[in-house]
Design a protein around this motif. Structure first.
Motif, PDB file in Angstrom:
ATOM      1  N   TYR A 194       0.841  -1.192   0.000  1.00 16.26           N
ATOM      2  CA  TYR A 194       0.000   0.000   0.000  1.00 16.26           C
ATOM      3  C   TYR A 194       0.877   1.243   0.000  1.00 16.26           C
ATOM      4  O   TYR A 194       2.075   1.179   0.259  1.00 16.26           O
ATOM      5  CB  TYR A 194      -0.916  -0.002   1.230  1.00 16.26           C
ATOM      6  N   ARG A 195       0.270   2.385  -0.273  1.00 12.26           N
ATOM      7  CA  ARG A 195       1.008   3.653  -0.250  1.00 12.26           C
ATOM      8  C   ARG A 195       1.475   3.925   1.173  1.00 12.26           C
ATOM      9  O   ARG A 195       0.725   3.798   2.121  1.00 12.26           O
ATOM     10  CB  ARG A 195       0.132   4.796  -0.739  1.00 12.26           C
ATOM     11  N   THR A 196       2.739   4.308   1.256  1.00  9.41           N
ATOM     12  CA  THR A 196       3.333   4.650   2.550  1.00  9.41           C
ATOM     13  C   THR A 196       4.088   5.967   2.382  1.00  9.41           C
ATOM     14  O   THR A 196       4.288   6.446   1.259  1.00  9.41           O
ATOM     15  CB  THR A 196       4.330   3.571   3.010  1.00  9.41           C
ATOM     16  N   THR A 197       4.534   6.517   3.485  1.00 11.69           N
ATOM     17  CA  THR A 197       5.340   7.732   3.425  1.00 11.69           C
ATOM     18  C   THR A 197       6.622   7.467   2.653  1.00 11.69           C
ATOM     19  O   THR A 197       7.039   8.279   1.822  1.00 11.69           O
ATOM     20  CB  THR A 197       5.666   8.218   4.853  1.00 11.69           C
TER      21      THR A 197
ATOM     22  N   LYS B 131       9.859  -5.825   2.064  1.00 13.56           N
ATOM     23  CA  LYS B 131      10.113  -4.388   2.210  1.00 13.56           C
ATOM     24  C   LYS B 131      11.439  -4.003   1.559  1.00 13.56           C
ATOM     25  O   LYS B 131      11.532  -2.984   0.862  1.00 13.56           O
ATOM     26  CB  LYS B 131      10.123  -3.999   3.688  1.00 13.56           C
TER      27      LYS B 131
END
Length: 161
Positions: free
Chosen positions: A15-18, A106
């Motif tokens: 998902y979109r993360t910082t 990640k």
């Protein structure tokens, strides 16, 4: 007794993360800077330059600098964008290391994003090579940096087991 679930990368959703947003912004900034520098270099370039080099680094073909630089720029920008999109689908990413946990995923996603930004530097390297310094050294340096990134991330991913 509780059974341990088997890890399956095909079920992982990114998902979109910082961090992802920062990489995307960095990608856009690098793309704008690279295209700006390349445009400036092409504007200042002579009409005819060396466009091909033999194995010893001597020019053996001449022509306009615009087609090779633009073609490389367009291709690498499209490839970079595709890599940034692929970072959201880790099951599509091929690595020589087996991915067995979320920490590795990640790192895998981060490695693709770093490589995408590095790929953007290809048109700058080609423009520099054609217009500033007639040498194949930039190509070798770029390849060395790209291989170093790949090796470092493979080691980090392998150690994250």
């Amino acid at each position: 007794m509780e059974q341990k679930k088997e890890f399956d990368i095909k079920t992982i959703k990114v998902y979109r993360t910082t961090e992802g947003t920062l990489f995307e912004v960095a990608f856009a900034i690098v793309a704008i800077i690279v295209w700006g520098i390349v445009a400036w270099m092409l504007y200042r370039a002579p009409a005819i330059v060396a466009t091909h080099f033999d194995a010893s680094g001597h020019p053996n073909a001449y022509g306009s600098p615009i087609p090779p630089v633009l073609i490389a720029g367009i291709i690498t920008t499209v490839v970079g964008i595709a890599m940034m999109v692929t970072a959201y689908y880790p099951r599509w990413i091929n690595m020589p290391v087996e991915i067995t946990n979320i920490r590795q995923v990640k790192l895998l996603v981060r490695s693709v994003r770093v490589a995408a930004i590095t790929i953007l530097l290809i048109p700058l390297m080609i423009a520099y090579m054609l217009l500033v310094h007639l040498s194949t050294l930039p190509v070798f340096l770029f390849i060395a940096v790209l291989f170093a990134e790949i090796i470092v991330f493979c080691i980090l991913i392998n150690k994250a087991r």
